[in-house]
Enzyme design. Structure first.
Site, mmCIF file in Angstrom:
data_model
loop_
_atom_site.group_PDB
_atom_site.id
_atom_site.type_symbol
_atom_site.label_atom_id
_atom_site.label_comp_id
_atom_site.label_asym_id
_atom_site.label_seq_id
_atom_site.Cartn_x
_atom_site.Cartn_y
_atom_site.Cartn_z
ATOM 1 N N HIS A 195 14.859 -27.056 42.970
ATOM 2 C CA HIS A 195 16.166 -27.664 42.719
ATOM 3 C C HIS A 195 16.596 -27.575 41.263
ATOM 4 O O HIS A 195 17.485 -28.306 40.830
ATOM 5 C CB HIS A 195 16.152 -29.123 43.192
ATOM 6 C CG HIS A 195 15.907 -29.250 44.653
ATOM 7 N ND1 HIS A 195 15.390 -30.395 45.236
ATOM 8 C CD2 HIS A 195 16.104 -28.366 45.670
ATOM 9 C CE1 HIS A 195 15.281 -30.203 46.551
ATOM 10 N NE2 HIS A 195 15.695 -28.988 46.825
ATOM 11 N N ASP B 166 12.345 -32.689 36.844
ATOM 12 C CA ASP B 166 11.690 -33.025 35.579
ATOM 13 C C ASP B 166 10.647 -31.958 35.233
ATOM 14 O O ASP B 166 10.353 -31.067 36.033
ATOM 15 C CB ASP B 166 11.065 -34.422 35.649
ATOM 16 C CG ASP B 166 9.984 -34.542 36.717
ATOM 17 O OD1 ASP B 166 8.989 -33.797 36.631
ATOM 18 O OD2 ASP B 166 10.120 -35.370 37.634
ATOM 19 N N GLY C 246 4.372 -37.181 47.787
ATOM 20 C CA GLY C 246 5.508 -37.974 47.351
ATOM 21 C C GLY C 246 6.860 -37.485 47.812
ATOM 22 O O GLY C 246 7.837 -37.602 47.078
ATOM 23 N N THR C 247 6.930 -36.944 49.007
ATOM 24 C CA THR C 247 8.221 -36.527 49.549
ATOM 25 C C THR C 247 8.336 -36.959 50.995
ATOM 26 O O THR C 247 7.355 -36.923 51.746
ATOM 27 C CB THR C 247 8.436 -35.011 49.434
ATOM 28 O OG1 THR C 247 9.658 -34.643 50.093
ATOM 29 C CG2 THR C 247 7.298 -34.220 50.041
ATOM 30 N N SER C 248 9.527 -37.378 51.378
ATOM 31 C CA SER C 248 9.769 -37.879 52.738
ATOM 32 C C SER C 248 10.031 -36.772 53.728
ATOM 33 O O SER C 248 10.196 -37.028 54.918
ATOM 34 C CB SER C 248 10.977 -38.828 52.713
ATOM 35 O OG SER C 248 12.131 -38.133 52.268
ATOM 36 N N GLN D 230 10.326 -30.306 44.306
ATOM 37 C CA GLN D 230 11.732 -30.631 44.502
ATOM 38 C C GLN D 230 12.285 -31.383 43.287
ATOM 39 O O GLN D 230 13.481 -31.644 43.209
ATOM 40 C CB GLN D 230 11.897 -31.494 45.754
ATOM 41 C CG GLN D 230 11.434 -30.805 47.030
ATOM 42 C CD GLN D 230 11.416 -31.752 48.209
ATOM 43 O OE1 GLN D 230 12.432 -31.992 48.841
ATOM 44 N NE2 GLN D 230 10.241 -32.292 48.509
ATOM 45 N N ASN D 231 11.387 -31.737 42.362
ATOM 46 C CA ASN D 231 11.784 -32.512 41.193
ATOM 47 C C ASN D 231 12.366 -31.603 40.111
ATOM 48 O O ASN D 231 11.955 -30.444 39.975
ATOM 49 C CB ASN D 231 10.589 -33.275 40.624
ATOM 50 C CG ASN D 231 10.009 -34.249 41.628
ATOM 51 O OD1 ASN D 231 10.704 -34.700 42.529
ATOM 52 N ND2 ASN D 231 8.730 -34.572 41.479
#
Length: 230
Positions: free
Chosen positions: A105, A90, A173-175, A87-88
């Site tokens: 994204h 970078d 690292g994702t909610s 989803q990052n």
């Protein structure tokens, strides 16, 4: 044949590289309005503001380095068939050595034409900062290659196909609050293990093997578990 690992990563994996998260208590959405700097409507109202926000994120990105979480995930390719769905925006997964990365994204280090939002282009003249003067060969406005809120996620079908064939699914690292990405977990084949690496409680985490720590330490623990199970 190598087992297939599909990893869904979010802002938490890049936080250890110094890249600000969005939804934490000290995240970017505490400082900026999502609607103004990261939405399709915001871009239509004030494209310069949205472009400048991306410019600032891009300058932060080039200063950051892949952390242990990125590096260990890339190293899994030695023993597994690995696809990263992130989803990052970078490029830290690529710089860490991951060879197959699906950016849901968009990609901060690329741009696109307003006429064709799905085709990435190099940044104009290699510059980190874009302006409203940047046009494609046909005179169309160039903008960051980012999927803004209110826009479709063009690579979602690619991601679903990968998840449907996973032997192991990782969430790092994702909610699991951002859809449609959060819905990918529904496509994991029945009975296949799902690991969650995140220091915080995540809704529905009782369904997963939750390694409750940061990305770097969590990946070290995961690798130990995978080696034990082989």
């Amino acid at each position: 044949m190598k087992k297939k690992i599909v990893a869904l990563t979010g802002a938490g994996i890049s936080a250890e590289s110094g890249i600000a998260t969005f939804r934490d208590s000290d995240g970017l959405w505490e400082q900026y309005s999502v609607e103004e700097v990261a939405s399709a409507d915001g871009y239509r109202r004030n494209p310069q503001l949205v472009i400048d926000f991306a410019n600032d994120r891009r300058e932060q990105c080039v200063k950051a380095q892949p952390n242990q979480g990125h590096l260990l995930l890339a190293e899994l390719e030695k023993d597994f068939d690995v696809t990263v769905i992130t989803q990052n925006i970078d490029d830290l997964h690529e710089r860490a050595g991951s060879s197959r990365v699906i950016h849901l994204h968009g990609e901060l280090m690329k741009c696109c034409s307003e006429k064709d939002l799905s085709t990435p282009l190099p940044l104009p003249e290699g510059r980190l900062r874009m302006t409203l003067e940047d046009k494609d060969d046909e005179g169309n406005q160039l903008r960051p290659f980012i999927v803004y809120f209110g826009e479709p996620v063009p690579r979602m079908e690619d991601a679903v196909r990968e998840v449907e064939t996973a032997d192991i699914f990782l969430i790092i690292g994702t909610s699991l609050n951002v859809y449609p990405a959060a819905g990918l977990v529904r496509f994991v084949p029945y009975g296949k293990p799902i690991y969650l690496i995140d220091p915080k409680d995540v809704p529905g985490s009782d369904r997963f093997e939750h390694i409750k720590t940061g990305a770097g330490a969590g990946m070290k623990e995961l690798i130990k578990r995978l080696q034990h199970e082989q």
